[in-house]
Scaffold this motif. Structure first.
Motif: not given
Length: 393
Positions: A137-142, A146-156, A289-294
């Motif tokens: 029931i807790s949101e997690n933005y990691l 969109e998070a994976f896209m952000d991480f991808w942009q910061h990879l060498s 928009n629905q960051p409920y990974f668990f």
């Protein structure tokens, strides 16, 4: 707790690179990422999101990483490891080449003009809490597309994203991580996203590697060697065959391989919806928009879960039941403390007609305010880096 955030006692030690005492940090599944970036010729810079007590930091030191960045959500952890527990921990947070920042992982990362050879997210959270479903029931933005896209942009150019989660059976979290990876790479226009993935498992954890370049034969050999030396199991890499999985920690069937392989094949055949609909748990890709990974429970399957197994409680995920119980409790107490006194005391409201639309109007105002407030609190966590700041605004 058991979130693997314990501080390793290295008091009085300075030459950590040659220290046998931290060799254990290379014998967990999350260490795979360090081995896959060893041959990168640039600065070998890594980022650890949620370093906690420093386990991944020790892994980076042991593997000779030149520059380690960390983003820690809990400011007190940084204060302790740079202050009272600095000597006890071997001064790992004060070492040259180690930079520890505080805040929410993605928010801080967006402010960094850096490229990393490895971004590591390992075992954030307690295994008991995760297996009990209290995170559902807790949101997690990691763990969103969109998070994976952000991480991808910061990879060498040759960078890797390594995510380690507790191993859950039947397979859920690792399947969802794979779904998120495929969706994120598809949105960025990457051809054959399945060739950028590799997954391994130990007896209690699973690690997903998302590679900026397609995983080639040399890296596949490194993955196999890493697993064989530690009695881990490969779950997926491009071109894997079923007999290559489930060889050390042997299950009755190659369950993890089978589910991931079916997911990848459904993706390649554009039949992901059929796979998600037929899968026993909800493992579709989650977004901001629905960051409920668990949240993986399908409510329609609850009767089947209870009927098919005696140990059904972990599969139900108690976080979902807490939501339902809280809702029912709210209705009961509303009736007892609001409507029941009006009925018993028979206040002179009957002398004056109460218009139903009038009541509905103000009830809708209150409900709408609460829904908007909750939504904004959830969204602002991503931008303000701290739930307390988001709630106060």
């Amino acid at each position: 707790g058991d979130g693997l955030s314990a501080i390793t006692r290295l008091e009085g030690e300075s030459d950590l690179e040659g220290l046998k005492k931290i060799e254990f940090s290379d014998y967990i599944s999350s260490a795979l990422g360090f081995h896959l970036v060893r041959d990168i010729e640039n600065q070998r810079k890594i980022l650890i999101i949620g370093p906690g007590g420093g386990l991944d930091v020790l892994g980076g030191i042991y593997n000779g990483t030149e520059e380690i960045w960390g983003i820690e959500m809990n400011t007190n952890v940084k204060i302790l490891l740079q202050g009272n527990y600095a000597d006890y921990s071997g001064n790992i947070y004060n070492r040259e080449g180690i930079n520890i920042l505080t805040g929410e992982g993605r928010s801080v990362l967006k402010g960094l003009d850096q490229k990393f050879d490895l971004i590591q997210i390992s075992l954030i959270g307690s295994s008991n809490t995760a297996s009990g479903g209290f995170y559902s029931i807790s949101e997690n933005y990691l763990y969103t597309v969109e998070a994976f896209m952000d991480f991808w942009q910061h990879l060498s150019d040759g960078g890797k994203l390594g995510i380690t989660r507790w191993l859950k059976f039947p397979p859920r979290e690792i399947v969802r991580l794979c779904s998120i990876s495929l969706e994120a790479l598809s949105r960025m226009g990457i051809k054959k996203p399945e060739n950028h993935l590799a997954i391994i498992r130990s007896w209690g954890t699973s690690t997903l590697i998302l590679s900026k370049k397609e995983i080639g034969e040399e890296e596949i050999r490194a993955i196999k060697d890493f697993c064989d030396e530690r009695n881990f199991d490969t779950v997926y890499f491009p071109g894997i065959k079923e007999e290559e999985a489930n060889t050390n920690h042997i299950l009755e069937q190659s369950y993890y391989f089978q589910e991931i392989d079916q997911l990848v094949n459904s993706f390649k055949e554009n039949k992901l919806k059929d796979f998600y609909d037929s899968y026993f748990f909800n493992v579709s890709a989650v977004t901001d928009n629905q960051p409920y990974f668990f949240y993986t429970l399908k409510w329609r399957n609850i009767p089947m879960i209870i009927k098919s197994t005696a140990n059904w409680q972990p599969l139900i995920e108690w976080g979902n039941l807490i939501i339902f119980a809280t809702f029912v409790q709210g209705i009961i107490f509303s009736i007892i403390f609001i409507f029941l006194p009006l009925i018993l005391k028979r206040l002179p409201v009957s002398k004056r007609k109460i218009k139903i639309p009038f009541l509905l109007y103000f009830a809708s105002l209150g409900l709408g305010y609460m829904l908007l407030e909750i939504s904004f609190i959830q969204k602002f966590i991503l931008y303000l880096t701290n739930p307390a700041y988001s709630t106060s605004i």
